[in-house]
Each structure stands twice: as structure tokens, then as C-alpha cells.
Design a protein around this motif. Structure first.
Motif, PDB file in Angstrom:
ATOM      1  N   ASP A 219      40.869  44.234  41.502  1.00 25.15           N
ATOM      2  CA  ASP A 219      40.044  45.290  42.066  1.00 25.15           C
ATOM      3  C   ASP A 219      40.574  46.659  41.640  1.00 25.15           C
ATOM      4  N   ARG A 220      41.896  46.812  41.678  1.00 25.17           N
ATOM      5  CA  ARG A 220      42.472  48.090  41.238  1.00 25.17           C
ATOM      6  C   ARG A 220      42.229  48.302  39.753  1.00 25.17           C
ATOM      7  N   ALA A 221      42.392  47.225  38.978  1.00 29.03           N
ATOM      8  CA  ALA A 221      42.201  47.340  37.533  1.00 29.03           C
ATOM      9  C   ALA A 221      40.764  47.695  37.186  1.00 29.03           C
ATOM     10  N   GLN A 222      39.805  47.072  37.880  1.00 31.88           N
ATOM     11  CA  GLN A 222      38.418  47.328  37.533  1.00 31.88           C
ATOM     12  C   GLN A 222      38.012  48.748  37.887  1.00 31.88           C
ATOM     13  N   ARG A 223      38.605  49.336  38.927  1.00 32.21           N
ATOM     14  CA  ARG A 223      38.298  50.723  39.244  1.00 32.21           C
ATOM     15  C   ARG A 223      38.790  51.653  38.142  1.00 32.21           C
ATOM     16  N   LEU A 224      39.929  51.310  37.544  1.00 29.58           N
ATOM     17  CA  LEU A 224      40.489  52.147  36.481  1.00 29.58           C
ATOM     18  C   LEU A 224      39.760  51.943  35.156  1.00 29.58           C
ATOM     19  N   ALA A 225      39.432  50.699  34.841  1.00 30.18           N
ATOM     20  CA  ALA A 225      38.866  50.386  33.524  1.00 30.18           C
ATOM     21  C   ALA A 225      37.401  49.971  33.583  1.00 30.18           C
ATOM     22  N   GLU A 226      36.759  50.099  34.762  1.00 33.45           N
ATOM     23  CA  GLU A 226      35.368  49.699  34.939  1.00 33.45           C
ATOM     24  C   GLU A 226      35.179  48.227  34.550  1.00 33.45           C
ATOM     25  N   LEU A 227      36.067  47.399  35.086  1.00 27.90           N
ATOM     26  CA  LEU A 227      36.024  45.966  34.827  1.00 27.90           C
ATOM     27  C   LEU A 227      35.703  45.215  36.114  1.00 27.90           C
ATOM     28  N   GLY A 228      35.190  44.015  35.955  1.00 28.77           N
ATOM     29  CA  GLY A 228      34.974  43.125  37.087  1.00 28.77           C
ATOM     30  C   GLY A 228      35.702  41.814  36.839  1.00 28.77           C
ATOM     31  N   TRP A 229      36.149  41.178  37.920  1.00 30.40           N
ATOM     32  CA  TRP A 229      36.895  39.927  37.801  1.00 30.40           C
ATOM     33  C   TRP A 229      36.264  38.884  38.720  1.00 30.40           C
ATOM     34  N   GLY A 230      36.146  37.662  38.211  1.00 34.21           N
ATOM     35  CA  GLY A 230      35.584  36.590  39.023  1.00 34.21           C
ATOM     36  C   GLY A 230      36.294  35.280  38.760  1.00 34.21           C
ATOM     37  N   GLU A 231      36.249  34.404  39.777  1.00 33.00           N
ATOM     38  CA  GLU A 231      36.870  33.082  39.656  1.00 33.00           C
ATOM     39  C   GLU A 231      35.955  32.055  40.307  1.00 33.00           C
ATOM     40  N   TRP A 232      35.665  30.983  39.544  1.00 34.65           N
ATOM     41  CA  TRP A 232      34.867  29.868  40.047  1.00 34.65           C
ATOM     42  C   TRP A 232      35.764  28.641  40.185  1.00 34.65           C
ATOM     43  N   ASN A 233      35.882  28.101  41.402  1.00 28.58           N
ATOM     44  CA  ASN A 233      36.666  26.896  41.652  1.00 28.58           C
ATOM     45  C   ASN A 233      35.757  25.702  41.399  1.00 28.58           C
ATOM     46  N   LEU A 234      36.074  24.914  40.375  1.00 21.52           N
ATOM     47  CA  LEU A 234      35.185  23.814  39.968  1.00 21.52           C
ATOM     48  C   LEU A 234      35.227  22.625  40.920  1.00 21.52           C
ATOM     49  N   ALA A 235      36.296  22.512  41.727  1.00 23.73           N
ATOM     50  CA  ALA A 235      36.406  21.387  42.661  1.00 23.73           C
ATOM     51  C   ALA A 235      35.691  21.694  43.975  1.00 23.73           C
ATOM     52  N   THR A 242      35.333  40.381  42.524  1.00 24.91           N
ATOM     53  CA  THR A 242      35.675  41.747  42.911  1.00 24.91           C
ATOM     54  C   THR A 242      34.370  42.517  43.152  1.00 24.91           C
ATOM     55  N   PRO A 243      34.425  43.631  43.867  1.00 29.87           N
ATOM     56  CA  PRO A 243      33.185  44.379  44.163  1.00 29.87           C
ATOM     57  C   PRO A 243      32.401  44.779  42.913  1.00 29.87           C
ATOM     58  N   ALA A 244      33.110  45.069  41.827  1.00 33.85           N
ATOM     59  CA  ALA A 244      32.400  45.510  40.610  1.00 33.85           C
ATOM     60  C   ALA A 244      31.476  44.431  40.065  1.00 33.85           C
ATOM     61  N   MET A 245      31.808  43.164  40.298  1.00 29.72           N
ATOM     62  CA  MET A 245      30.976  42.084  39.764  1.00 29.72           C
ATOM     63  C   MET A 245      29.582  42.087  40.402  1.00 29.72           C
ATOM     64  N   TYR A 246      29.511  42.428  41.693  1.00 34.18           N
ATOM     65  CA  TYR A 246      28.208  42.448  42.363  1.00 34.18           C
ATOM     66  C   TYR A 246      27.297  43.489  41.725  1.00 34.18           C
ATOM     67  N   GLU A 247      27.854  44.675  41.473  1.00 34.68           N
ATOM     68  CA  GLU A 247      27.063  45.728  40.843  1.00 34.68           C
ATOM     69  C   GLU A 247      26.719  45.366  39.405  1.00 34.68           C
ATOM     70  N   MET A 248      27.679  44.754  38.707  1.00 36.52           N
ATOM     71  CA  MET A 248      27.491  44.414  37.303  1.00 36.52           C
ATOM     72  C   MET A 248      26.368  43.392  37.121  1.00 36.52           C
ATOM     73  N   PHE A 249      26.304  42.411  38.046  1.00 35.03           N
ATOM     74  CA  PHE A 249      25.302  41.355  37.950  1.00 35.03           C
ATOM     75  C   PHE A 249      24.069  41.633  38.805  1.00 35.03           C
ATOM     76  N   GLY A 250      24.041  42.803  39.481  1.00 41.35           N
ATOM     77  CA  GLY A 250      22.875  43.163  40.279  1.00 41.35           C
ATOM     78  C   GLY A 250      22.658  42.254  41.470  1.00 41.35           C
ATOM     79  N   ARG A 251      23.750  41.869  42.137  1.00 39.25           N
ATOM     80  CA  ARG A 251      23.657  40.921  43.243  1.00 39.25           C
ATOM     81  C   ARG A 251      24.083  41.598  44.542  1.00 39.25           C
ATOM     82  N   ASP A 252      23.388  41.279  45.636  1.00 39.22           N
ATOM     83  CA  ASP A 252      23.714  41.847  46.935  1.00 39.22           C
ATOM     84  C   ASP A 252      24.982  41.199  47.477  1.00 39.22           C
TER      85      ASP A 252
END
Length: 592
Positions: A219-235, A242-252
Motif C-alpha cells: 500500500d505504501r509502495a503503490q502510493r509512491l509509485a502509483e502501483l497496485g498489489w493483489g494476491e489470489w489464494n488458489l486453495a 490494496t486500495p489502488a487495485m479497486y480504482e485501477m480495475f474500476g471495482r467498488d
């Protein structure tokens, strides 16, 4: 208006189905691995052997029975759990465990007949202790470690614990992607694990990293570099964003993160193959992928640059998928704008080159003679025209030296303002118009007035201007009767001395309607040279016109001679005319 076609159920549905199929195959594979891991742990516990030896034993059983190893593993029943033994726990062990503010166990070694450590017994657990699969502290004391947490074998933790016990060197693993296998179910978690030898046993502690810890750094990194981070647990199919991912993908935010198999549904149809190839590389080839694709956002199409990687367990199977995403829409818009600008510049350059080609052809048609001598009654006239060094500055310089029917010689020079095809067109009007008007026999003042009217009325839509000196040489009287329409004054070279010829000066051509021009008569002598020129020979960047005129007079004084062509060559050499930026036109008339 959106330039992309609307999605079709077939396109997005087919892509999502392929992704779901890949995930299903992976989960089936993971379930098979879970069965093998749990059976291996059971054998190790039951036979009091290392997990590696238990795996070899399981393979031998499958070979001798002729069955699939998974079927053999399913047939191995879980041995009845050992009842928690009422072990005597020293007070210092209990005190030590209670001082740890995380799940903690004190383990004692279990050895085989050769004296090798193959497992550990849980002597005691603190009140915070809870396994990844959810077993509380009260169910742990007295049990074998592999029996309650078989995942320590596949994660490599058991080997670490044995090494710590044997060497006394503590270990700290963080973050550890840990997968617990119990009752054929997967219990993945990201842990921070510590182990140290204390007296004749091991003190081990672990703590599951919570969502905030996993996300906060990104979250701190994405604020500095305008990045988003996500993790999908396959099990567990649990997703962290991170909050940036919601804005990036247009999701509420209230809808939560997007499941991985829904990603193809928002991708621009043309980019679906890119996303399918990305998922194939992550889940099948288990390789990190760096790619870029477009998605349909609530605010329009967005370009995303995505770096994805699979998180593998010790068996090399994907446990999670992580991605680092960046919205590069602005960059792509700038690139498109730059590409358009380059295309426009290329088109303008081609247009300029074509205009230059036409201008040169037009000048060659109008003024085929660019240098040489013209022999006229009472005069030998040297002429020279030099186009500017810069093609874009090709101008409208012109000259006229011809005998007219009444016996006089028309000597004129001019400059149409501007450059390129426009200047060449105005030059054509001036030179051709003057040539026709000269046959009326009118004096130079009247000709210049008519020429001004012609330029004004022939270009009513735009204002075009030019300068000129127009005059007649009378070979009998040896006089030059001339008028000046805003042009640099002539130079007279007589007896090796050069001077500017003063005369009546009027407005430049095309500036005003109904302009009258006065007439000046200059008497000439045999051997005199009358020099007419355009401003290209006297104008230099960073230098005023008066200084250039003085340099021309000085050069004319030094270059005085009998041959008009040699005179022109000398002037150009002294004044650097061969490298001039603007056009140069020179007319040197020697009186005979």
C-alpha cells in the motif's frame, strides 16, 4: 464514443471458462497432493520414520499392489490419535511459553532405532497456540508433531527443526508460504516462524501474517509509485487487494476483490489472448509473467501493465498468484499523441519538400538564367541568382534585364516577401506583370504604381507584399530613370570608388492601394557599374541592415573591375554569399 466493440458472452464467457478449467485442474492436482502428503505423514508417524522414507514406502506399496499411488494413499487410514498424555512439564517451560505472545510449543525429539530424530513430541503449548488448521492448545500437548501438523514435512519446517536441534543454530523464516494438509483438505497460510534449542528440546513459535501486514507494505509502495498489489489464494479462493487495485480495475470496495476467473470478463476482446496466455504461463508452466492488456473501466478503457508470479509450495505447485499492476493509460495516451505528432510532422515535411520541388520548378521556369552575361544596348549586364542554403527559406527574388520596343533597357530587381511556394507565386506576378506593363512605354514611376495595383487587387483575400527597384536605361543619354518601392538603394561603382545612390523612395508593393511613386534620374558614365541586389546579400543574423549595407559598399570598392561576372563573384566571396540563409539576387550593369 468508445472505439472498442461491445463484449459478447461467447468471447468473455469462453475465456473465463478456460481460466476456470485451468484453476479446476490445478485444484484437482492440489487435492491429490494433499492426499499424498497426509498419507506420508501418517506413515511417518505410524512407522516412526522420516517423511522421506515414508514417501518411498508409499511408492513401494503402490508398485507391489499394482494400484495408483493416490488410491493406495486413500486406503491408509489415519491411526487413532494418541490421547493427550499427562506429561510432567517443568515450571520453567510453562513460564517460558507464556512469555511468548504468539502460538508457541515446546518440543522434545522422537528418535528411531538408529538414534536419528524423525519427529517431535509436543511437551507443552501456550494458551495462544493454534495450528493453521484450527486445533487449539488443549488438543496439542502430548501429541506427535507430524500427527497434528503434517504440513511441517512438505514445507521443510521439520528438517529445519531437526537441524536446529542438532546444531543449536536458531532459525527464523518470514514470510513462509505454508500449506497444512488435514483430512484431504488444504489450509494455506503465510507465516512467520521461529525455532530455537532450549535445554533438551525446541522452542518453536509461529504467527500468521494478517491481511494488513501483507498489504501495508504494498500500500505504501503503490502510493509512491502509483502501483497496485493483489494476491489470489488458489486453495481458499481468498483474495487480497490494496486500495489502488479497486480504482485501477474500476471495482467498488464494497464488492470486494475480483475473483481470478472473472478477469477475462472485463478485458477488451482484442486482448483476451494475452490474458489467457498469462494464466496459462502462471498455472501450467508456473512462470512469472510481465504483460500489458486493456480493460473496460467505468471511466473508459484503461491500459494496465501487470507483473504476475505464482507462489509455489515445496512440491512446485502454485499456492497463490500475486500481481503488481500499474495504470499506464496516461503513458499510452502520450505515446499516441506523440505518434500523431510525428505523423503530422512527417506529413508536413513531405508537404514542404513537395512545395520546395514545385517552387524550384516554378523559379526555373520563370528565371531559367541564373548566372552569366547579358549584352544589351550600351550595357553589359552580369546576373546571378543563388537560392537560400535552407530549403524552407527559398524565396521570391527576381530580376529583369531586357530591351523594350522604344529602345530603352528595362533594369529591375525585386523581392516578394515570404518563402516557399507563396513567395514564388508572388514573384511570378511581379516579374510577369512588370514585363507586360513595360511595353506601354510608361515611365518607371507609372509602371511601379500599376504594378502595386496589380498585386493588391490580384490578392484581395490575403495581404502580399514585396519590394522592387524599377528603372529604364537610356543608351543614348546614358541615364537611368528609376523608382524605389521599399528596396535597398543601388550601389554605383565609378573610378574604383563605390557609393549608395540616393533617390526617391516609396512604399513597398502591396502595402497600400493607389500608391504613387516618384522618379529619380541618375546620369551614368562609360565604365560605371550600377549594382542592383536583394537583401539576402546584406542581411545577416544578429546584424542590422545598415551594417550590412556598409559592408557591401566596402566590398564593392575592393572588387571594382572591368568584368561584371568577376565583380559579382568577388562580392559573394567577401560577403559570404555562397552560404547565405536567404536568397540572393545580383545584377551588375556595366556602362559601355
Amino acid at each position: 464514443m468508445n472505439r472498442y466493440p461491445p463484449f459478447t458472452r461467447f468471447e468473455t464467457g469462453a475465456a473465463s471458462a478456460r481460466v476456470r478449467e485451468q484453476l479446476a485442474r490445478l485444484r484437482h492436482h492440489r487435492r491429490s497432493e494433499a492426499i499424498l502428503d497426509e498419507a506420508t505423514a501418517r506413515l511417518a508417524t505410524e512407522l516412526n520414520i522420516r517423511p522421506g522414507e515414508a514417501a518411498e514406502q508409499l511408492a513401494r506399496m503402490a508398485h507391489h499392489s499394482g494400484l495408483d499411488v493416490i488410491e493406495v494413499a486413500k486406503g491408509i487410514e489415519r491411526p487413532p490419535e494418541e490421547p493427550a498424555q499427562a506429561l510432567e512439564v517443568p515450571a520453567w517451560v510453562r513460564g517460558m511459553l507464556e512469555a511468548v505472545h504468539a502460538s508457541a510449543l515446546y518440543l522434545t525429539p522422537i528418535k528411531d532405532s538408529l538414534g536419528r530424530v524423525v519427529d517431535f513430541r509436543i511437551l507443552a503449548a501456550n494458551r495462544h497456540a493454534r495450528t493453521v488448521s484450527g486445533r487449539p492448545a488443549g488438543e496439542l500437548a502430548g501429541c506427535r508433531l507430524l500427527a497434528v501438523t503434517p504440513g511441517v514435512a512438505s514445507s521443510g519446517l521439520l528438517d529445519d527443526y531437526i537441524a536446529v536441534y542438532e546444531t543449536g543454530v536458531s532459525v527464523h523464516r518470514e514470510p513462509l508460504e505454508y500449506v497444512e494438509v488435514l483430512d484431504y483438505l488444504l489450509w494455506p497460510a503465510t507465516l512467520s516462524v521461529r525455532a530455537s534449542r532450549v535445554n533438551h528440546g525446541l522452542l518453536v513459535s509461529w504467527r500468521a501474517l494478517d491481511d494488513e501486514e501483507l498489504v501495508s507494505g504494498w500500500d505504501r509502495a503503490q502510493r509512491l509509485a502509483e502501483l497496485g498489489w493483489g494476491e489470489w489464494n488458489l486453495a481458499t479462493e481468498r483474495t487480497l487487494w490494496t486500495p489502488a487495485m479497486y480504482e485501477m480495475f474500476g471495482r467498488d470496495r464494497d464488492d470486494g476483490p475480483m475473483p481470478l476467473d472473472e478477469l477475462p470478463g472485463i478485458v477488451v476482446p482484442e486482448d483476451l489472448p494475452i490474458v489467457e496466455d498469462m494464466m496459462h504461463s502462471l498455472l501450467e508452466f508456473r512462470e512469472a509473467v510481465e504483460t500489458e492488456f486493456r480493460i473496460q473501466h467505468r471511466h473508459g478503457v484503461r491500459h494496465l501493465s501487470v507483473f504476475s508470479e505464482p507462489i509455489l509450495d515445496t512440491d512446485g505447485l502454485p499456492v497463490k498468484v500475486r500481481c503488481l499492476a500499474q495504470d499506464v493509460t496516461k503513458n499510452r495516451r502520450r505515446e499516441r499523441a506523440l505518434a500523431v505528432a510525428h505523423e503530422q510532422a512527417h506529413w508536413q515535411r513531405q508537404r514542404a519538400e513537395e512545395e520546395h520541388r514545385i517552387t524550384v520548378q516554378l523559379q526555373n521556369t520563370i528565371m531559367p538564367m541564373r548566372r552569366g552575361l547579358v549584352h544589351l544596348p550600351g550595357l553589359t549586364v552580369g546576373v546571378r541568382y543563388l537560392p537560400g542554403e535552407e530549403l524552407a527559406r527559398l524565396g521570391g527574388d527576381w530580376f529583369k534585364a531586357r530591351l523594350i520596343p522604344d529602345g530603352r533597357v528595362l533594369l529591375a530587381i525585386g523581392d516578394a516577401m515570404g518563402h516557399g511556394l507563396t513567395a514564388a507565386s508572388i514573384m511570378l506576378q511581379m516579374r510577369s506583370g512588370l514585363g507586360g506593363l513595360a511595353y506601354t512605354g510608361a515611365d518607371a514611376g507609372r509602371l511601379t504604381t500599376w504594378l502595386n495595383d496589380l498585386i493588391v487587387h490580384a490578392n484581395e483575400a490575403v495581404t502580399v507584399t514585396g519590394t522592387a527597384i524599377v528603372g529604364h536605361f537610356d543608351p543614348k543619354e546614358r541615364t537611368y530613370a528609376w523608382t524605389n518601392a521599399g528596396h535597398p538603394a543601388p550601389v554605383l561603382i565609378r573610378g574604383g570608388s563605390a557609393t549608395l545612390v540616393e533617390g526617391a523612395s516609396g512604399m513597398m508593393l502591396g502595402a497600400f492601394d493607389a500608391t504613387e511613386y516618384g522618379l529619380t534620374t541618375t546620369r551614368l558614365e562609360p565604365g560605371d557599374v550600377l549594382l542592383l541586389y536583394t537583401d539576402g546579400i546584406v542581411e545577416r543574423r544578429g546584424q542590422d541592415l545598415e551594417t550590412g549595407m556598409e559592408a557591401l559598399v566596402q566590398a564593392a570598392h575592393m572588387c571594382a573591375g572591368d568584368d561584371p561576372e568577376e565583380l559579382i563573384g568577388c562580392l559573394l566571396k567577401r560577403l559570404g554569399g555562397e552560404n547565405a540563409e536567404d536568397d540572393i539576387c545580383l545584377l551588375a550593369a556595366k556602362v559601355l
